[in-house]
Write a protein that holds these residues in place. Structure first.
Motif, PDB file in Angstrom:
ATOM      1  N   VAL A  47       0.830  -1.199   0.000  1.00 30.76           N
ATOM      2  CA  VAL A  47       0.000   0.000   0.000  1.00 30.76           C
ATOM      3  C   VAL A  47       0.869   1.256   0.000  1.00 30.76           C
ATOM      4  O   VAL A  47       0.615   2.192  -0.768  1.00 30.76           O
ATOM      5  N   ILE A  48       1.889   1.292   0.827  1.00 30.71           N
ATOM      6  CA  ILE A  48       2.702   2.501   0.937  1.00 30.71           C
ATOM      7  C   ILE A  48       3.527   2.740  -0.337  1.00 30.71           C
ATOM      8  O   ILE A  48       3.776   3.882  -0.714  1.00 30.71           O
ATOM      9  N   HIS A  49       3.936   1.664  -1.014  1.00 34.72           N
ATOM     10  CA  HIS A  49       4.740   1.879  -2.219  1.00 34.72           C
ATOM     11  C   HIS A  49       3.920   2.539  -3.326  1.00 34.72           C
ATOM     12  O   HIS A  49       4.452   3.300  -4.135  1.00 34.72           O
ATOM     13  N   LEU A  50       2.622   2.264  -3.351  1.00 34.04           N
ATOM     14  CA  LEU A  50       1.776   2.915  -4.357  1.00 34.04           C
ATOM     15  C   LEU A  50       1.778   4.429  -4.179  1.00 34.04           C
ATOM     16  O   LEU A  50       1.898   5.184  -5.148  1.00 34.04           O
ATOM     17  N   TYR A  51       1.649   4.867  -2.938  1.00 27.04           N
ATOM     18  CA  TYR A  51       1.627   6.302  -2.671  1.00 27.04           C
ATOM     19  C   TYR A  51       2.995   6.953  -2.848  1.00 27.04           C
ATOM     20  O   TYR A  51       3.098   8.057  -3.393  1.00 27.04           O
ATOM     21  N   ILE A  52       4.043   6.292  -2.408  1.00 25.75           N
ATOM     22  CA  ILE A  52       5.388   6.876  -2.530  1.00 25.75           C
ATOM     23  C   ILE A  52       5.766   7.058  -3.996  1.00 25.75           C
ATOM     24  O   ILE A  52       6.259   8.116  -4.391  1.00 25.75           O
ATOM     25  N   TYR A  53       5.526   6.055  -4.825  1.00 22.00           N
ATOM     26  CA  TYR A  53       5.899   6.188  -6.230  1.00 22.00           C
ATOM     27  C   TYR A  53       4.980   7.153  -6.975  1.00 22.00           C
ATOM     28  O   TYR A  53       5.396   7.779  -7.942  1.00 22.00           O
ATOM     29  N   LYS A  54       3.763   7.296  -6.506  1.00 21.42           N
ATOM     30  CA  LYS A  54       2.890   8.320  -7.104  1.00 21.42           C
ATOM     31  C   LYS A  54       3.436   9.707  -6.784  1.00 21.42           C
ATOM     32  O   LYS A  54       3.486  10.575  -7.647  1.00 21.42           O
ATOM     33  N   TRP A  55       3.855   9.909  -5.530  1.00 26.53           N
ATOM     34  CA  TRP A  55       4.434  11.201  -5.147  1.00 26.53           C
ATOM     35  C   TRP A  55       5.740  11.459  -5.887  1.00 26.53           C
ATOM     36  O   TRP A  55       6.016  12.585  -6.293  1.00 26.53           O
ATOM     37  N   SER A  57       6.446  10.497  -8.797  1.00 27.80           N
ATOM     38  CA  SER A  57       6.165  10.781 -10.208  1.00 27.80           C
ATOM     39  C   SER A  57       5.892  12.262 -10.450  1.00 27.80           C
ATOM     40  O   SER A  57       5.936  12.718 -11.593  1.00 27.80           O
ATOM     41  N   TYR A  58       5.600  13.014  -9.402  1.00 32.10           N
ATOM     42  CA  TYR A  58       5.361  14.446  -9.551  1.00 32.10           C
ATOM     43  C   TYR A  58       6.655  15.254  -9.633  1.00 32.10           C
ATOM     44  O   TYR A  58       6.620  16.432  -9.933  1.00 32.10           O
ATOM     45  N   GLY A  76      12.518   5.482  -3.665  1.00 33.52           N
ATOM     46  CA  GLY A  76      11.290   4.947  -3.080  1.00 33.52           C
ATOM     47  C   GLY A  76      11.581   3.844  -2.074  1.00 33.52           C
ATOM     48  O   GLY A  76      10.995   3.808  -0.985  1.00 33.52           O
TER      49      GLY A  76
END
Length: 102
Positions: A47-55, A57-58, A76
């Motif tokens: 779950v946390i890796h999804l959010y970290i890599y989304k952040w 990507s910005y 990440g």
């Protein structure tokens, strides 16, 4: 298909045999300790890796090339180590809670 199963089971058998053979040497390395840490909190890691890599990507500099993609991947992972370590500590402090399933 049978070829697919044999290929995957053969590779898994070789990996298991290598792990059994090198078990003494692997437990002392930092890399192995990091893999064990991520394995102790798998759902949290996912779950946390999804959010970290989304952040990540910005960040514009981390886009565009394969080298920057690898750099973002390493960043990440480095960001997830203290988060997973903290969650593992909380999980061990509360062994009878719902956290044991995460």
């Amino acid at each position: 298909s049978l070829a697919f199963l044999l290929w995957n089971l053969g590779g898994m058998s070789l990996a298991l045999a290598a792990h059994s053979h090198f078990k003494k040497h692997l437990t002392d390395t930092q890399f192995f300790k990091m893999i064990v840490l991520f394995g102790q909190v798998p759902l949290f890691f996912y779950v946390i890796h999804l959010y970290i890599y989304k952040w990540l990507s910005y960040i514009p500099i981390l886009r565009g090339s394969l080298t920057m993609g690898y750099l973002a991947w390493v960043l990440g992972l480095l960001a997830m180590i203290p988060l997973c370590y903290g969650f593992r500590t909380v999980k061990k402090d509360h062994p009878r809670s719902i956290l044991q399933y995460i």
